[in-house]
Motif scaffolding. Structure first.
Motif, PDB file in Angstrom:
ATOM      1  N   VAL A  29      14.608  13.792  -3.224  1.00  0.00           N
ATOM      2  CA  VAL A  29      13.716  12.780  -3.786  1.00  0.00           C
ATOM      3  C   VAL A  29      12.315  12.938  -3.215  1.00  0.00           C
ATOM      4  O   VAL A  29      12.099  13.684  -2.270  1.00  0.00           O
ATOM      5  N   VAL A  30      11.376  12.182  -3.804  1.00  0.00           N
ATOM      6  CA  VAL A  30      10.020  12.082  -3.284  1.00  0.00           C
ATOM      7  C   VAL A  30       9.793  10.625  -2.924  1.00  0.00           C
ATOM      8  O   VAL A  30      10.120   9.734  -3.709  1.00  0.00           O
ATOM      9  N   LEU A  31       9.273  10.366  -1.728  1.00  0.00           N
ATOM     10  CA  LEU A  31       8.888   9.013  -1.318  1.00  0.00           C
ATOM     11  C   LEU A  31       7.376   8.952  -1.246  1.00  0.00           C
ATOM     12  O   LEU A  31       6.746   9.825  -0.656  1.00  0.00           O
ATOM     13  N   VAL A  32       6.807   7.908  -1.836  1.00  0.00           N
ATOM     14  CA  VAL A  32       5.372   7.680  -1.779  1.00  0.00           C
ATOM     15  C   VAL A  32       5.180   6.358  -1.059  1.00  0.00           C
ATOM     16  O   VAL A  32       5.745   5.341  -1.449  1.00  0.00           O
ATOM     17  N   SER A  33       4.381   6.377   0.004  1.00  0.00           N
ATOM     18  CA  SER A  33       4.207   5.193   0.848  1.00  0.00           C
ATOM     19  C   SER A  33       2.748   4.757   0.865  1.00  0.00           C
ATOM     20  O   SER A  33       1.850   5.597   0.839  1.00  0.00           O
TER      21      SER A  33
END
Length: 79
Positions: A29-33
């Motif tokens: 997955v990709v996490l964007v914070s």
């Protein structure tokens, strides 16, 4: 951090940074914070999953083309 072994997260729920660390370590997955590169600095800080997407567009610097990547993306914000 893989001791938490999250295999899924849900929009609207809160998770600690160490739980999210486990999630990205075991899932593609990709996490964007919203706090940039500080996501895993405080393991007990909580984040809320505010959005999810089935994929994203990526620009290739090699050939200038844009590609759609089918990879789950989750947007998280500090609680």
């Amino acid at each position: 951090m893989t001791q938490y072994r999250l295999s899924d997260v849900e929009v609207g729920k809160n998770y600690t940074a160490k739980e999210l660390d486990s999630f990205v370590s075991t899932t593609d997955v990709v996490l964007v914070s919203n706090n940039e590169n500080q996501l895993f600095n405080e393991p007990d800080r909580e984040y809320k999953v505010v959005h999810s997407y089935a994929g994203f567009f990526e620009h290739s610097s090699d050939n200038g083309e844009k590609y759609y990547r089918e990879k789950n993306v989750y947007v998280v914000e500090k609680v």
